[in-house]
Design an enzyme around this catalytic site. Structure first.
Site, PDB file in Angstrom:
ATOM      1  N   ASN A 126      -4.227 -18.794  35.108  1.00  0.00           N
ATOM      2  CA  ASN A 126      -5.686 -18.785  35.318  1.00  0.00           C
ATOM      3  C   ASN A 126      -6.346 -20.001  34.671  1.00  0.00           C
ATOM      4  O   ASN A 126      -7.210 -20.661  35.272  1.00  0.00           O
ATOM      5  CB  ASN A 126      -6.322 -17.527  34.710  1.00  0.00           C
ATOM      6  N   GLY A 182     -10.888 -10.435  41.292  1.00  0.00           N
ATOM      7  CA  GLY A 182      -9.605 -11.132  41.189  1.00  0.00           C
ATOM      8  C   GLY A 182      -9.523 -12.035  39.980  1.00  0.00           C
ATOM      9  O   GLY A 182     -10.464 -12.151  39.187  1.00  0.00           O
ATOM     10  N   THR A 233     -16.032 -16.802  21.717  1.00  0.00           N
ATOM     11  CA  THR A 233     -16.746 -16.274  22.886  1.00  0.00           C
ATOM     12  C   THR A 233     -17.215 -14.857  22.544  1.00  0.00           C
ATOM     13  O   THR A 233     -16.448 -14.051  22.013  1.00  0.00           O
ATOM     14  CB  THR A 233     -15.858 -16.295  24.151  1.00  0.00           C
ATOM     15  N   ASN A 273       1.417 -14.216  36.166  1.00  0.00           N
ATOM     16  CA  ASN A 273       1.671 -12.798  36.473  1.00  0.00           C
ATOM     17  C   ASN A 273       1.165 -12.436  37.854  1.00  0.00           C
ATOM     18  O   ASN A 273       0.167 -12.999  38.310  1.00  0.00           O
ATOM     19  CB  ASN A 273       0.877 -11.891  35.513  1.00  0.00           C
ATOM     20  N   ALA A 292     -10.246 -12.563  33.842  1.00  0.00           N
ATOM     21  CA  ALA A 292     -10.088 -14.023  33.866  1.00  0.00           C
ATOM     22  C   ALA A 292     -11.381 -14.807  33.595  1.00  0.00           C
ATOM     23  O   ALA A 292     -11.390 -16.027  33.732  1.00  0.00           O
ATOM     24  CB  ALA A 292      -9.447 -14.517  35.165  1.00  0.00           C
ATOM     25  N   ALA A 293     -12.449 -14.123  33.176  1.00  0.00           N
ATOM     26  CA  ALA A 293     -13.688 -14.860  32.861  1.00  0.00           C
ATOM     27  C   ALA A 293     -13.447 -15.764  31.638  1.00  0.00           C
ATOM     28  O   ALA A 293     -13.842 -16.937  31.630  1.00  0.00           O
ATOM     29  CB  ALA A 293     -14.822 -13.887  32.586  1.00  0.00           C
ATOM     30  N   GLY A 294     -12.769 -15.216  30.624  1.00  0.00           N
ATOM     31  CA  GLY A 294     -12.443 -16.023  29.432  1.00  0.00           C
ATOM     32  C   GLY A 294     -11.521 -17.179  29.796  1.00  0.00           C
ATOM     33  O   GLY A 294     -11.691 -18.299  29.307  1.00  0.00           O
ATOM     34  N   ASP A 295     -10.550 -16.931  30.653  1.00  0.00           N
ATOM     35  CA  ASP A 295      -9.621 -18.000  31.077  1.00  0.00           C
ATOM     36  C   ASP A 295     -10.379 -19.107  31.809  1.00  0.00           C
ATOM     37  O   ASP A 295     -10.092 -20.298  31.624  1.00  0.00           O
ATOM     38  CB  ASP A 295      -8.540 -17.435  32.015  1.00  0.00           C
ATOM     39  N   GLY A 351     -18.908 -12.604  24.731  1.00  0.00           N
ATOM     40  CA  GLY A 351     -19.265 -11.810  25.914  1.00  0.00           C
ATOM     41  C   GLY A 351     -20.684 -12.096  26.355  1.00  0.00           C
ATOM     42  O   GLY A 351     -21.078 -13.262  26.496  1.00  0.00           O
ATOM     43  N   ASP A 372      -1.001  -9.680  39.281  1.00  0.00           N
ATOM     44  CA  ASP A 372      -1.903  -8.631  38.797  1.00  0.00           C
ATOM     45  C   ASP A 372      -1.988  -7.532  39.859  1.00  0.00           C
ATOM     46  O   ASP A 372      -2.426  -7.791  40.991  1.00  0.00           O
ATOM     47  CB  ASP A 372      -3.315  -9.201  38.553  1.00  0.00           C
TER      48      ASP A 372
HETATM   49  O1  RIB Z   1      -6.971 -12.884  31.268  1.00  0.00           O
HETATM   50  C1  RIB Z   1      -6.726 -12.204  32.466  1.00  0.00           C
HETATM   51  C2  RIB Z   1      -5.247 -12.109  32.721  1.00  0.00           C
HETATM   52  O2  RIB Z   1      -4.657 -11.328  31.702  1.00  0.00           O
HETATM   53  C3  RIB Z   1      -4.864 -11.426  34.009  1.00  0.00           C
HETATM   54  O3  RIB Z   1      -4.816 -12.298  35.102  1.00  0.00           O
HETATM   55  C4  RIB Z   1      -3.539 -10.767  33.663  1.00  0.00           C
HETATM   56  O4  RIB Z   1      -2.444 -11.316  34.312  1.00  0.00           O
HETATM   57  C5  RIB Z   1      -3.411 -10.856  32.140  1.00  0.00           C
HETATM   58  O5  RIB Z   1      -2.498 -11.779  31.773  1.00  0.00           O
END
Ligand code: RIB
Length: 311
Positions: A45, A289, A221, A13, A251-254, A223, A15
């Site tokens: 991510n 970001g 997870t 995506n 994107a911390a989880g990603d 937090g 963002d």
């Molecule tokens: O997990 C974060 C992501 O969720 C963002 O980058 C956004 O694109 C959404 O998909």
């Protein structure tokens, strides 16, 4: 350890991020302090996080025929992700409208665009990409039928399936046995199990229910409360989170998931790999970001050396 080969099939995506002092109330209009256009998407991510942590990563997803498509693809390629099987669709690329407040908390509205057009046929045309994969990684931002097909195909081929059911959706539970590693947060755990997760006891209850349903290993997870690992042999490990200055939690989880897969290599998740992934997520939180804030392996190692010296 040999280089881990990961196939990520998921979303990508643009963002559109508005930084605000506080999130607007219903019906309220507020001014943004700053607007950024950041490449992201949960699939992209996680792919970048795994690649920066040292894995060999192939990403399959769909972009539109708008100007964002080429920006998104050059962003992931620039971070070491292979994109040979990415599909171009007519219409818009995925777009996430994100607001981040002064405390770093985000609200996200997703317009799925091309992500929603990735079909089972598209994947069947890309089966070559499965050939050398150790791990297939999936999220909940593409069509459910496509995700399900990928789980079945990967399971059939003996490839480890990592699934992050984010965002939380009602999905059929007959696929749980196809998942080797399920990584999810409290909301997603409640959506799958019906158990509200507000403390460690409930987190264990929800994890046990998922394992009883057929999942191999669960990483919940929590937090600022860290992460909880459980498996069918009654192994339970809790890893605390790192205390850092929160700038942007996007994107911390990603980051956690991508780094965990890259450093685990198979499904042998140890306290060390959980701590490494947790350190990566902590660094991401200190940066703005999505893709752009994900750390590489040496940055994670340096962070851990510094954290260990303060113990
Ligand atoms: O997990 C974060 C992501 O969720 C963002 O980058 C956004 O694109 C959404 O998909």
């Amino acid at each position: 350890m040999p280089v881990v080969k990961i196939l990520v099939i998921g979303s990508i995506n643009m963002d559109v991020v508005n930084h605000v002092l506080k999130h607007p109330l219903p019906g309220e209009t507020i001014k943004s302090i700053k607007t950024d256009y950041n490449p992201g998407g949960k699939g992209a991510n996680q792919a970048v996080a795994a690649a920066l942590a040292g894995a060999q990563v192939m990403f399959i997803g769909a972009v539109g025929n708008d100007p964002f498509a080429s920006q998104l693809l050059s962003a992931i390629r620039g971070m070491g992700v292979h994109s040979d099987f990415v599909i171009h669709k007519n219409g818009n690329s995925g777009l996430a409208s994100i607001t981040v407040d002064a405390s770093g908390e985000n609200h996200i509205i997703l317009s799925e665009g091309a992500n929603g057009l990735l079909t089972v046929n598209d994947i069947q045309d890309s089966l070559e990409a499965f050939e050398n994969a150790d791990i297939v990684m999936l999220q909940n931002e593409i069509n459910w039928d496509t995700t399900r097909y990928v789980m079945e195909e990967s399971h059939k081929r003996g490839i480890s399936v990592y699934f992050n059911p984010a965002p939380a959706l009602q999905i059929p539970l007959d696929i749980l046995h196809l998942i080797d590693v399920l990584i999810l947060n409290e909301t997603e755990a409640e959506s799958l199990t019906g158990i509200p997760v507000t403390n460690e006891y409930q987190a264990i209850q929800a994890s046990v229910k998922l394992i009883d349903g057929g999942v191999g290993k669960v990483v919940l997870t929590l937090g600022s409360k860290g992460a909880l690992f459980s498996d069918s042999n009654f192994n339970v490990k809790h890893v605390p989170s790192f205390d850092v200055q929160v700038v942007d939690t996007t994107a911390a989880g990603d980051t956690f998931i991508g780094v965990l897969a890259a450093t685990t290599g198979s499904t042998d998740i140890s306290e060390e790999t959980l701590r490494f992934a947790s350190a990566a997520a902590a660094i991401k939180i200190t940066r703005k970001g999505a893709l752009d804030g994900i750390p590489n392996k040496s940055e994670i190692e340096a962070f851990l050396t510094s954290a260990n010296s303060k113990k």
